[in-house]
Enzyme design. Structure first.
Site, mmCIF file in Angstrom:
data_model
loop_
_atom_site.group_PDB
_atom_site.id
_atom_site.type_symbol
_atom_site.label_atom_id
_atom_site.label_comp_id
_atom_site.label_asym_id
_atom_site.label_seq_id
_atom_site.Cartn_x
_atom_site.Cartn_y
_atom_site.Cartn_z
ATOM 1 N N CYS A 179 0.843 -1.316 0.123
ATOM 2 C CA CYS A 179 0.246 0.122 -0.037
ATOM 3 C C CYS A 179 1.269 1.198 0.530
ATOM 4 O O CYS A 179 1.176 1.855 0.828
ATOM 5 C CB CYS A 179 -1.243 0.078 0.907
ATOM 6 N N CYS A 182 -0.151 3.749 2.060
ATOM 7 C CA CYS A 182 -0.359 3.597 3.259
ATOM 8 C C CYS A 182 1.297 4.458 3.617
ATOM 9 O O CYS A 182 1.111 4.841 5.082
ATOM 10 C CB CYS A 182 -0.839 2.827 4.036
ATOM 11 N N ASP A 183 1.981 3.661 3.283
ATOM 12 C CA ASP A 183 3.217 3.919 3.553
ATOM 13 C C ASP A 183 4.471 4.826 2.879
ATOM 14 O O ASP A 183 5.395 4.929 3.520
ATOM 15 C CB ASP A 183 3.706 2.340 3.531
#
Ligand code: NAP
Length: 360
Positions: A179, A182-183
């Protein structure tokens, strides 16, 4: 065992909450199993609130143009959930954006709140077993709760695929991620070379997104032509920070316990030759797997495991009284808004089924 439930909804993405909003407003008193807060779910990307909870801004959910979102979100949510909100996106001066598109976690918390406002009951646990061969249906959770239900709406979504290498597992959350949004902004990825695997829209989107942080992004694809849509391809191919690595896949993730991932060994899909690249991150974008294991084959699926709708524009599954909504039954559109739409459809289908059977 307690009373038989009218509607049990399994899953807590846009499909699950839309189904809950509609069925609670139809006085069906739905019960939602939103998933468990386990480490395994965290690693698999299957925590409550689904895949949208793993994204940043959502610009294409109709009805949410960019604006003073946080102000509205705070006014809509119960106070106890305020602490779980992600930080507001920052502008180029590091200040909170005044105007931004709703963030995935905000959108999901709003949907959950909306369902709750109409009386939806919510259990924070995974469903691990169902028995659809008996009426009423039986449902069992990880913590051992058992319920019976006249109808079930399966809205468990899908999760990102990994390559399945032991070395990939070793560096999950230490350089390996599925992701980018997300990261990607984490310090370990800043101004470092990164690798993205895949050739579809997700891969080119993630590679393009990661150029905001990375010194360089290698987009590794197993063929010599991308699957992604033309417009997305052009964006990636014209980005000077993206270097295409055609006809290769990953042989091994390299690194150590102290530093996590430090590079990858690539292998040519044409001649088997291998070479290494330094990278502090490897992002997988190689498709998704529907979350249907707990059904143990009791509902008909396609070859990839996605639940089959048994009639066009109906959320009926192969089991009468069991309905499917969202990505768990959709390997094609996979959008938040389509998922929410099918959640609504499933609730209406369940309501009509209960009325036809004179149950409610
Ligand atoms: P996808 O289209 O299924 O692409 C998966 C990619 O991963 C393919 O290029 C595939 O290679 C590669 N792949 C699969 N297994 C692999 C393996 N084991 N090793 C190496 N490579 C592997 O998945 P997606 O990109 O997640 O997109 C899914 C759907 O969502 C699509 O309909 C897409 O249009 C949509 N989507 C849209 C947007 C957007 O419009 N903004 C963004 C993201 C996704 P092959 O090409 O060789 O099969």
């Amino acid at each position: 065992m307690a009373d038989v439930e009218n509607v049990v909804i399994i899953g807590s993405g846009p499909a699950g909450w839309s189904a809950a909003i509609y069925s609670s407003r139809a006085n069906l008193n739905p019960l939602v199993f939103e998933g468990a807060l386990t480490t395994e779910n965290q690693q698999n990307g299957t925590l409550p609130l689904g895949q949208l909870n793993l994204t940043t801004e959502v610009e294409n959910f109709a009805g949410f143009p960019a604006g003073a979102v946080r102000q509205f979100v705070l006014s809509a949510l119960d106070e106890e959930s305020h602490a779980m909100l992600p930080p507001v996106p920052k502008d180029e001066h590091g200040q909170d954006e005044h105007k931004y598109a709703v963030m995935g976690p905000e959108l999901m918390m709003l949907m959950r709140q909306q369902a709750k406002n109409f009386g939806t009951r919510i259990v924070t646990d995974d469903v691990v077993e169902v028995d659809f061969s008996v009426r009423p249906f039986r449902i069992k959770t990880l913590e051992g709760q058992e319920v019976q239900a006249h109808t079930v709406i399966v809205a468990t979504g899908a999760r990102a695929n990994y390559l399945g290498l032991p070395s990939e597992d070793r560096f999950k959350n230490r350089g390996v991620s599925a992701c980018a949004v997300c990261d990607g902004a984490l310090p370990r990825f800043r101004n470092k070379p990164l690798v993205v695997i895949g050739g579809g829209d997700s891969a080119v989107e993630e590679a393009t997104y990661l150029t905001k942080f990375a010194s360089k992004v290698y987009l590794v694809h197993r063929r010599d032509e991308l699957r992604a849509s033309k417009i997305m391809q052009d964006r990636a191919l014209n980005n000077p920070k993206i270097e295409m690595v055609w006809s290769h896949t990953i042989d091994e993730c390299l690194g150590d316990d102290e530093r996590g991932l430090t590079g990858v060994r690539l292998v040519s899909t044409k001649d088997g030759s291998k070479h290494e690249r330094t990278a502090s991150g490897m992002f997988l974008a190689i498709g998704h797997t529907p979350n249907t294991a707990f059904l143990k084959g009791q509902v008909e699926t396609n070859a990839q495991g996605y639940i089959k709708w048994k009639a066009p524009f109906r959320t009926y599954t192969s089991v009468e009284g069991v309905f499917a909504a969202g990505d768990v039954a959709d390997d094609y559109y996979r959008q938040a808004i389509t998922s929410a739409g099918t959640g609504c459809m499933a609730a209406l289908d369940a309501e009509r089924y209960l009325a036809d059977k004179d149950i409610h």
